[in-house]
Motif scaffolding. Structure first.
Motif, PDB file in Angstrom:
ATOM      1  N   VAL A 173      47.463  28.833 -12.078  1.00 45.56           N
ATOM      2  CA  VAL A 173      46.311  29.685 -11.812  1.00 45.56           C
ATOM      3  C   VAL A 173      46.815  31.116 -11.693  1.00 45.56           C
ATOM      4  O   VAL A 173      47.837  31.375 -11.057  1.00 45.56           O
ATOM      5  N   VAL A 174      46.095  32.038 -12.335  1.00 44.66           N
ATOM      6  CA  VAL A 174      46.395  33.464 -12.230  1.00 44.66           C
ATOM      7  C   VAL A 174      45.206  34.102 -11.530  1.00 44.66           C
ATOM      8  O   VAL A 174      44.063  33.916 -11.934  1.00 44.66           O
ATOM      9  N   GLY A 175      45.488  34.825 -10.462  1.00 43.94           N
ATOM     10  CA  GLY A 175      44.412  35.461  -9.710  1.00 43.94           C
ATOM     11  C   GLY A 175      44.880  36.739  -9.053  1.00 43.94           C
ATOM     12  O   GLY A 175      46.049  37.133  -9.184  1.00 43.94           O
TER      13      GLY A 175
ATOM     14  N   ASN B 114      39.387  40.369 -11.952  1.00 42.75           N
ATOM     15  CA  ASN B 114      37.976  40.028 -11.837  1.00 42.75           C
ATOM     16  C   ASN B 114      37.780  38.685 -11.141  1.00 42.75           C
ATOM     17  O   ASN B 114      36.906  38.534 -10.307  1.00 42.75           O
ATOM     18  N   GLN B 115      38.587  37.712 -11.538  1.00 40.03           N
ATOM     19  CA  GLN B 115      38.463  36.369 -10.972  1.00 40.03           C
ATOM     20  C   GLN B 115      39.705  35.565 -11.317  1.00 40.03           C
ATOM     21  O   GLN B 115      40.343  35.829 -12.326  1.00 40.03           O
ATOM     22  N   PRO B 116      40.030  34.571 -10.516  1.00 36.64           N
ATOM     23  CA  PRO B 116      41.144  33.688 -10.869  1.00 36.64           C
ATOM     24  C   PRO B 116      40.793  32.871 -12.118  1.00 36.64           C
ATOM     25  O   PRO B 116      39.629  32.567 -12.364  1.00 36.64           O
ATOM     26  N   PHE B 117      41.805  32.537 -12.911  1.00 40.58           N
ATOM     27  CA  PHE B 117      41.576  31.683 -14.075  1.00 40.58           C
ATOM     28  C   PHE B 117      42.775  30.763 -14.263  1.00 40.58           C
ATOM     29  O   PHE B 117      43.880  31.048 -13.800  1.00 40.58           O
TER      30      PHE B 117
ATOM     31  N   ASP C 258      46.069  45.915  -7.445  1.00 38.93           N
ATOM     32  CA  ASP C 258      45.894  45.697  -8.867  1.00 38.93           C
ATOM     33  C   ASP C 258      46.837  44.643  -9.418  1.00 38.93           C
ATOM     34  O   ASP C 258      46.804  44.351 -10.604  1.00 38.93           O
ATOM     35  N   ALA C 259      47.687  44.095  -8.589  1.00 39.14           N
ATOM     36  CA  ALA C 259      48.638  43.092  -9.042  1.00 39.14           C
ATOM     37  C   ALA C 259      47.965  41.728  -9.158  1.00 39.14           C
ATOM     38  O   ALA C 259      46.925  41.467  -8.566  1.00 39.14           O
ATOM     39  N   CYS C 260      48.594  40.884  -9.950  1.00 36.37           N
ATOM     40  CA  CYS C 260      48.138  39.502 -10.117  1.00 36.37           C
ATOM     41  C   CYS C 260      49.156  38.566  -9.459  1.00 36.37           C
ATOM     42  O   CYS C 260      50.305  38.943  -9.243  1.00 36.37           O
ATOM     43  N   ARG C 261      48.726  37.364  -9.187  1.00 31.79           N
ATOM     44  CA  ARG C 261      49.613  36.346  -8.638  1.00 31.79           C
ATOM     45  C   ARG C 261      49.573  35.145  -9.570  1.00 31.79           C
ATOM     46  O   ARG C 261      48.511  34.655  -9.926  1.00 31.79           O
ATOM     47  N   PHE C 262      50.760  34.689  -9.984  1.00 24.63           N
ATOM     48  CA  PHE C 262      50.907  33.509 -10.835  1.00 24.63           C
ATOM     49  C   PHE C 262      51.309  32.347  -9.933  1.00 24.63           C
ATOM     50  O   PHE C 262      52.338  32.398  -9.270  1.00 24.63           O
ATOM     51  N   VAL C 263      50.482  31.302  -9.906  1.00 27.90           N
ATOM     52  CA  VAL C 263      50.730  30.152  -9.026  1.00 27.90           C
ATOM     53  C   VAL C 263      50.773  28.881  -9.879  1.00 27.90           C
ATOM     54  O   VAL C 263      49.721  28.362 -10.272  1.00 27.90           O
ATOM     55  N   PRO C 264      51.968  28.357 -10.187  1.00 25.30           N
ATOM     56  CA  PRO C 264      52.067  27.113 -10.940  1.00 25.30           C
ATOM     57  C   PRO C 264      51.507  25.945 -10.130  1.00 25.30           C
ATOM     58  O   PRO C 264      51.705  25.865  -8.920  1.00 25.30           O
TER      59      PRO C 264
END
Length: 141
Positions: A137-139, A116-119, A23-29
């Motif tokens: 991008v957050v996914g 749900n999807q990366p944005f 359930d975690a998200c990943r923040f990728v600059p």
């Protein structure tokens, strides 16, 4: 005489399933752009970015930006579950202290969810003088 021990767990005790990490998200600059510099007279800023607990370019190293310059960021990626704290700092030489340009938060949820999807996100940092734009991008983690 036999003694029977019965243990009753309180209702507030929650057991986290192993799938909770999913359930975690990943923040990728992706990139950082200098829209307006803080050090106008020097025609360049030295900045570093803190993403959650990670630093770019590194903890003790800053990146030099000229006005309008965009730099790719490929070495930082941070996992979060609710929100992530972003800090942009302007690096000053010792004994001067570094200047915190701005602090921003990116939250998961709302109309678009990383689950749900990366944005893509754009995050602006400003202190009334300097202005930087971070694209990321957050996914799903």
């Amino acid at each position: 005489m036999t003694t029977i021990l019965i243990v009753i767990a309180p209702a507030s005790l929650a057991i986290t399933p192993a799938s909770a990490a999913a359930d975690a998200c990943r923040f990728v600059p992706d990139s950082l752009t200098a829209v307006d510099l803080q050090e106008d007279a020097e025609e360049q800023d030295e900045v570093f970015l803190k993403v959650g607990g990670d630093w770019w370019p590194s903890y003790l190293t800053s990146a030099t930006f000229a006005l309008g310059q965009t730099r790719g960021i490929g070495t930082v990626s941070e996992e979060f579950t609710d929100r992530i704290r972003l800090e942009l700092w302007e690096d000053d030489t010792w004994p001067n202290g570094n200047d915190l340009i701005d602090v921003r938060y990116v939250s998961e949820g709302g109309a678009v969810s990383c689950r749900n999807q990366p944005f893509s996100v754009s995050v602006g940092f400003t202190d009334g003088d300097a202005h930087y734009l971070l694209r990321a991008v957050v996914g799903p983690a």
